[in-house]
Scaffold this motif. Structure first.
Motif, short mmCIF file in Angstrom:
data_model
loop_
_atom_site.label_atom_id
_atom_site.label_comp_id
_atom_site.label_asym_id
_atom_site.label_seq_id
_atom_site.Cartn_x
_atom_site.Cartn_y
_atom_site.Cartn_z
N GLU A 42 110.07 -0.22 115.73
CA GLU A 42 110.34 -1.61 115.40
C GLU A 42 110.87 -1.71 113.96
OE1 GLU A 42 108.05 -5.95 115.21
OE2 GLU A 42 107.01 -4.17 115.94
N GLY A 43 111.97 -2.41 113.80
CA GLY A 43 112.57 -2.57 112.49
C GLY A 43 113.59 -1.49 112.14
N GLU A 44 113.73 -0.46 112.96
CA GLU A 44 114.72 0.60 112.74
C GLU A 44 115.93 0.36 113.64
OE1 GLU A 44 111.71 4.27 111.53
OE2 GLU A 44 112.48 4.14 113.58
N ARG A 45 117.09 0.67 113.12
CA ARG A 45 118.32 0.41 113.87
C ARG A 45 118.79 1.61 114.68
NH1 ARG A 45 122.87 -1.66 109.96
NH2 ARG A 45 121.79 -0.44 108.37
N PHE A 46 118.46 2.82 114.23
CA PHE A 46 119.08 4.02 114.79
C PHE A 46 118.03 5.05 115.20
CE2 PHE A 46 121.99 2.60 111.27
CZ PHE A 46 122.92 1.99 112.10
N PRO A 47 118.43 5.99 116.07
CA PRO A 47 117.57 7.14 116.34
C PRO A 47 117.31 7.92 115.04
CG PRO A 47 119.36 7.04 117.93
CD PRO A 47 119.68 6.04 116.86
N GLN A 48 116.18 8.59 115.00
CA GLN A 48 115.76 9.34 113.81
C GLN A 48 115.71 10.82 114.14
OE1 GLN A 48 114.92 7.14 110.99
NE2 GLN A 48 115.86 5.76 112.48
N GLY A 49 116.15 11.63 113.18
CA GLY A 49 116.15 13.07 113.39
C GLY A 49 115.37 13.80 112.31
N ARG A 50 114.77 14.93 112.69
CA ARG A 50 114.09 15.83 111.77
C ARG A 50 114.50 17.26 112.11
NH1 ARG A 50 113.45 11.37 110.75
NH2 ARG A 50 111.61 10.03 110.64
N LEU A 51 114.86 18.02 111.10
CA LEU A 51 115.33 19.39 111.30
C LEU A 51 114.55 20.30 110.35
CD1 LEU A 51 117.46 21.33 112.64
CD2 LEU A 51 118.86 20.92 110.60
#
Length: 208
Positions: free
Chosen positions: A194-203
Motif C-alpha cells: 500500500e502506497g507503493e507504485r511499482f514492483p520492488q526488487g532485491r538482488l
C-alpha cells in the motif's frame, strides 16, 4: 563531485532532508519480506567485518543493520542527510560520499548495502558504481541492492518525488553485477505494498 547529476541529486535531497527525516517510517515493520532479505544479508556478513550502507539517507536502515549485529556505517551524497543521521544515531558513523567514488581503501569492506540509492544513477553511469562496490569489497564480500523493478519492461525513468529515478529489470542489474565481478546469490521480487507504485526488487551478490 563534478557530475551534474550528482550535484542535482545532492541538492534535491538537501532541500527535503529535514521533512524527509520527520516522516513516520515503519516500512520495515510492515514488510516482513524486506526484513528477511536484510537479515539474510546480515547472516552472510555478520562475523566478517565492516559493512557500508551507501545512500543511507537519515540513517534508519544503517541503524537496523547495527541492530542485526553488523559493524555498519553510512555514506550519503547529501551533507544535510548525513548531519541528520549523525544527530539521530550519534553512536554510528556517517560520511558524505558518492556511490562511484567511495573514500575507502580497496578490499576494506565485507558488505555493501545499496537500499534504493542506485535508483538515481543514470543507466550509462551505473557500471562505474558496480565497479566501485567491487573495489571496496573483499573477495567473498556481499552486495545487496534494493530497487524499483521494471515489471517486465526495459529500464525506465519515472517521476520520483525527490529527483529523477529509474526502474530496472532485475536481469539487467544482475548482468551489470556479473560484469563487475559479482556472482549472484539470490533475488527477491515482490508486489507493491500500500502506497507503493511499482514492483520492488532485491538482488544479493557475492564478490568473486
Amino acid at each position: 563531485m563534478t557530475r551534474p547529476d550528482l550535484r542535482a541529486t545532492a541538492d534535491a535531497y538537501d532541500a527535503v532532508a529535514v521533512r524527509y527525516a520527520e516522516l513516520p517510517r515503519h516500512d520495515l515493520d510492515s514488510v516482513p519480506l524486506d526484513r528477511a532479505v536484510l537479515a539474510a544479508f546480515a547472516d552472510h556478513v555478520r562475523a566478517a567485518g565492516p559493512v557500508a550502507e551507501v545512500g543511507c539517507g537519515p540513517g534508519r536502515v544503517t541503524a537496523h543493520l547495527r541492530d542485526l549485529g553488523l559493524d555498519a556505517f553510512g555514506v550519503d551524497l547529501s551533507p544535510v542527510m548525513v548531519d541528520l543521521a549523525r544527530a539521530a544515531y550519534p553512536d554510528l558513523r556517517f560520511e558524505v560520499g558518492s556511490l562511484d567514488a567511495l573514500d575507502l581503501p580497496d578490499g576494506s569492506l565485507h558488505g555493501v548495502l545499496s537500499w534504493y540509492s542506485v535508483i538515481h544513477v543514470p543507466p550509462a553511469d551505473l557500471p562505474a558504481c558496480f565497479a566501485e562496490f567491487r573495489r571496496v569489497l573483499v573477495p567473498g564480500g556481499h552486495l545487496l541492492l534494493g530497487f524499483f523493478e521494471a515489471g517486465g519492461g526495459p529500464v525506465a525513468a519515472f517521476d520520483h518525488k525527490v529527483v529523477t529515478a529509474y526502474r530496472w529489470p532485475v536481469d539487467d542489474l544482475a548482468a551489470l553485477a556479473r560484469d563487475a565481478g559479482f556472482a549472484e546469490v539470490g533475488r527477491v521480487l515482490r508486489e507493491p505494498c500500500e502506497g507503493e507504485r511499482f514492483p520492488q526488487g532485491r538482488l544479493l551478490a557475492r564478490a568473486a
